[in-house]
Enzyme design. Structure first.
Site, PDB file in Angstrom:
ATOM      1  CD  GLU A 361      10.009 -21.440  22.029  1.00 15.20           C
ATOM      2  OE1 GLU A 361       9.175 -22.343  21.882  1.00 15.20           O
ATOM      3  OE2 GLU A 361      11.171 -21.636  22.404  1.00 15.20           O
TER       4      GLU A 361
HETATM    5  N1  CAA Z   1       2.110 -25.654  10.310  1.00 18.15           N
HETATM    6  C1  CAA Z   1       2.338 -25.793   8.974  1.00 18.15           C
HETATM    7  N2  CAA Z   1       2.135 -24.790   8.101  1.00 18.15           N
HETATM    8  C2  CAA Z   1       1.709 -23.611   8.578  1.00 18.15           C
HETATM    9  C3  CAA Z   1       1.453 -23.392   9.955  1.00 18.15           C
HETATM   10  C4  CAA Z   1       1.664 -24.480  10.819  1.00 18.15           C
HETATM   11  N3  CAA Z   1       1.459 -24.366  12.125  1.00 18.15           N
HETATM   12  N4  CAA Z   1       1.061 -22.119  10.133  1.00 18.15           N
HETATM   13  C5  CAA Z   1       1.037 -21.551   8.926  1.00 18.15           C
HETATM   14  N5  CAA Z   1       1.435 -22.455   7.994  1.00 18.15           N
HETATM   15  C6  CAA Z   1       1.512 -22.269   6.551  1.00 18.15           C
HETATM   16  C7  CAA Z   1       0.131 -21.949   5.990  1.00 18.15           C
HETATM   17  O1  CAA Z   1      -0.576 -23.131   5.694  1.00 18.15           O
HETATM   18  C8  CAA Z   1       0.476 -21.161   4.759  1.00 18.15           C
HETATM   19  O2  CAA Z   1       0.889 -22.055   3.729  1.00 18.15           O
HETATM   20  P1  CAA Z   1       0.119 -22.083   2.298  1.00 18.15           P
HETATM   21  O3  CAA Z   1       0.313 -20.689   1.726  1.00 18.15           O
HETATM   22  O4  CAA Z   1       0.827 -23.151   1.540  1.00 18.15           O
HETATM   23  O5  CAA Z   1      -1.306 -22.356   2.608  1.00 18.15           O
HETATM   24  C9  CAA Z   1       1.726 -20.393   5.166  1.00 18.15           C
HETATM   25  O6  CAA Z   1       2.322 -21.124   6.260  1.00 18.15           O
HETATM   26  C10 CAA Z   1       1.434 -18.994   5.612  1.00 18.15           C
HETATM   27  O7  CAA Z   1       0.497 -19.040   6.673  1.00 18.15           O
HETATM   28  P2  CAA Z   1      -0.200 -17.733   7.217  1.00 18.15           P
HETATM   29  O8  CAA Z   1      -0.819 -16.987   6.064  1.00 18.15           O
HETATM   30  O9  CAA Z   1      -1.066 -18.114   8.365  1.00 18.15           O
HETATM   31  O10 CAA Z   1       1.088 -16.891   7.710  1.00 18.15           O
HETATM   32  P3  CAA Z   1       1.167 -15.471   8.382  1.00 18.15           P
HETATM   33  O11 CAA Z   1       2.250 -14.699   7.732  1.00 18.15           O
HETATM   34  O12 CAA Z   1      -0.186 -14.863   8.489  1.00 18.15           O
HETATM   35  O13 CAA Z   1       1.743 -15.837   9.850  1.00 18.15           O
HETATM   36  C11 CAA Z   1       1.600 -16.434  12.145  1.00 18.15           C
HETATM   37  C12 CAA Z   1       1.124 -16.679  10.731  1.00 18.15           C
HETATM   38  C13 CAA Z   1       0.916 -17.526  12.980  1.00 18.15           C
HETATM   39  C14 CAA Z   1       1.244 -15.076  12.679  1.00 18.15           C
HETATM   40  C15 CAA Z   1       3.143 -16.639  12.190  1.00 18.15           C
HETATM   41  O14 CAA Z   1       3.836 -15.579  11.539  1.00 18.15           O
HETATM   42  C16 CAA Z   1       3.688 -16.749  13.594  1.00 18.15           C
HETATM   43  O15 CAA Z   1       3.631 -17.811  14.195  1.00 18.15           O
HETATM   44  N6  CAA Z   1       4.225 -15.649  14.173  1.00 18.15           N
HETATM   45  C17 CAA Z   1       4.861 -15.703  15.470  1.00 18.15           C
HETATM   46  C18 CAA Z   1       6.316 -15.982  15.300  1.00 18.15           C
HETATM   47  C19 CAA Z   1       6.914 -16.609  16.521  1.00 18.15           C
HETATM   48  O16 CAA Z   1       6.311 -17.430  17.175  1.00 18.15           O
HETATM   49  N7  CAA Z   1       8.161 -16.240  16.776  1.00 18.15           N
HETATM   50  C20 CAA Z   1       8.874 -16.818  17.841  1.00 18.15           C
HETATM   51  C21 CAA Z   1      10.304 -16.880  17.503  1.00 18.15           C
HETATM   52  S1  CAA Z   1      11.164 -18.178  18.224  1.00 18.15           S
HETATM   53  C22 CAA Z   1      11.660 -17.593  19.703  1.00 18.15           C
HETATM   54  O17 CAA Z   1      10.948 -16.958  20.426  1.00 18.15           O
HETATM   55  C23 CAA Z   1      13.082 -17.903  19.845  1.00 18.15           C
HETATM   56  C24 CAA Z   1      13.712 -18.160  21.088  1.00 18.15           C
HETATM   57  O18 CAA Z   1      14.906 -18.245  21.040  1.00 18.15           O
HETATM   58  C25 CAA Z   1      12.970 -18.413  22.351  1.00 18.15           C
END
Ligand code: CAA
Length: 377
Positions: A361
């Site tokens: 996550e």
């Molecule tokens: N809420 C709303 N919108 C959001 C946001 C949030 N928390 N975070 C980013 N966004 C939006 C941004 O505003 C942006 O939108 P606009 O272009 O309209 O402004 C868009 O999303 C892109 O944002 P970023 O440029 O920040 O995106 P990024 O590609 O750099 O990625 C990141 C950001 C935080 C690294 C994200 O990719 C991330 O969270 N990665 C980790 C993934 C993760 O947590 N995976 C877990 C999988 S689930 C799991 O583990 C399953 C299970 O079964 C246990």
């Protein structure tokens, strides 16, 4: 110390504690060995309604606050983190619909959970982990349907989910704004599960690949609008991360309780080893960390309940709680001495269980990016 909860939740907490003591705690040792998903335990939990705690009141849920639910979730995590993870991951799988779905979709998924079903959230792909927006799964519109193709991996509840919330690319040219979120129900032709993960810890939870091969779903299963899938996924994770912090706190609490019980019993140099200040301070440090983690979880959940921004608080709660769960579990092993390293004693499992909370996550490295972005922006 504990969460400050309602009287209703206090009653339920007693029931859940009894259930966990009788049905989960000891049994977890066996399914930790075999890695089998203990269906009979989940069946009993379903009967009691413990798998549907997160269903909102307006869709038939019991209507506890999130902080109330955290106290219950921590109790389940103390018994077995795999058990709590299964239930929490089902809440994660339902969240995209609760966040962005229409009324019909919300009613449908809540009914499934209330009737004993499980959900899964399918975002991660072999080449798209931390870089969650780089997934290759596609969804192509075909009349009144979308056709999905791709492979998701590390999906908690993958093999027993009754529905999945799945991200897929609907417009390859649009980058992150070309990702959409879909509801895919169990039994849909073209949906299957693949590689089953033989995990280091939380072995009472199920993790596997989920595969889509010309998987045709009704167009009405689009959640929200086309192109909004990445945002919905981020909002989903914002909420879900706090719950992982809560489960990690439960692991740490169990580790401390085991360390206290053991060091009261274990005598060396003619007295229980807890009488030594070295152990006394170890326990005090554990409590300081656990209580801080719990307060972070409660703070993030209170902000969620109040409709205030909580993205950073959720990241902090998950990051801090999982880091201290590792520290506390490791110190609990140290308090047990050589016995702590043995599989005959309960604390080595806690360290194995705790590790994943620093990874899934959102790795704690990614969460530090989220926290940094929030304070720098
Ligand atoms: N809420 C709303 N919108 C959001 C946001 C949030 N928390 N975070 C980013 N966004 C939006 C941004 O505003 C942006 O939108 P606009 O272009 O309209 O402004 C868009 O999303 C892109 O944002 P970023 O440029 O920040 O995106 P990024 O590609 O750099 O990625 C990141 C950001 C935080 C690294 C994200 O990719 C991330 O969270 N990665 C980790 C993934 C993760 O947590 N995976 C877990 C999988 S689930 C799991 O583990 C399953 C299970 O079964 C246990």
């Amino acid at each position: 110390m504990a969460y400050i909860i309602s009287d209703e939740a206090k009653d339920l907490l007693k029931d859940i504690k009894k259930f966990c003591d009788n049905e989960v705690r000891e049994q977890a040792k066996e399914y930790d060995k075999t890695g089998e998903w203990p269906k009979e335990i989940y069946d009993k939990a379903i009967e009691q309604g413990y798998t549907a705690l997160e269903v909102p009141e307006e869709y038939g849920g019991i209507g506890l606050s999130r902080v109330d639910i955290a106290a219950l979730m921590e109790e389940m995590a103390k018994a077995d983190a795999g058990f709590a993870t299964t239930i929490s991951a089902s809440g994660l799988g339902m969240k995209p619909v609760l966040i962005a779905g229409n009324e019909e979709q919300k009613k449908k998924v809540c009914d499934i959970i209330l009737n004993g079903g499980f959900a899964a959230f399918a975002l991660t792909e072999p080449g798209a982990g931390s870089d969650a927006g780089s997934g290759k799964t596609t969804a192509v519109k075909d009349g009144d349907y979308y056709v999905l193709n791709g492979r998701k991996c590390f999906i908690t509840n993958g093999e027993m989910a009754d529905f999945y919330c799945v991200t897929a690319m609907t417009d390859k040219e649009a980058g992150l704004k070309g990702i959409s979120m879909f509801l895919v129900e169990k039994g849909t032709p073209g949906l299957s599960t693949g590689h089953h993960e033989d995990k280091m810890g939380i072995r009472g939870s199920n993790t596997c690949d989920v595969v889509f091969e010309d998987c045709k779903i009704p167009a009405s299963n689009l959640i929200g609008q086309e192109g909004k899938g990445f945002k919905i996924a981020m909002q989903t994770l914002d909420q879900a991360r706090t719950w992982m912090g809560c489960v990690a706190t439960g692991i740490a609490q169990r580790a401390m309780e085991e360390a206290i019980a053991y060091t009261k019993e274990r005598k060396q140099f003619g007295k229980p080893i807890i009488k030594n200040q070295a152990i006394h301070f170890k326990i005090a440090d554990m409590e300081i960390k656990i209580e801080t983690a719990r307060q972070m979880v409660a703070h993030a959940l209170t902000k969620m309940d109040m409709g205030l921004p909580f993205s950073m608080e959720s990241a902090i709660a998950k990051c801090y709680a999982s880091d201290i769960a590792m520290q506390v579990a490791s110190e609990a092993i140290q308090s047990f001495g050589g016995y702590g390293y043995s599989r005959e004693y309960p604390v080595e499992k806690l360290l194995r269980d705790a590790k994943i909370f620093q990874i899934f996550e959102g790795t704690n490295e990614i969460l530090r990016i989220v926290v940094g972005n929030n304070i720098i922006a």
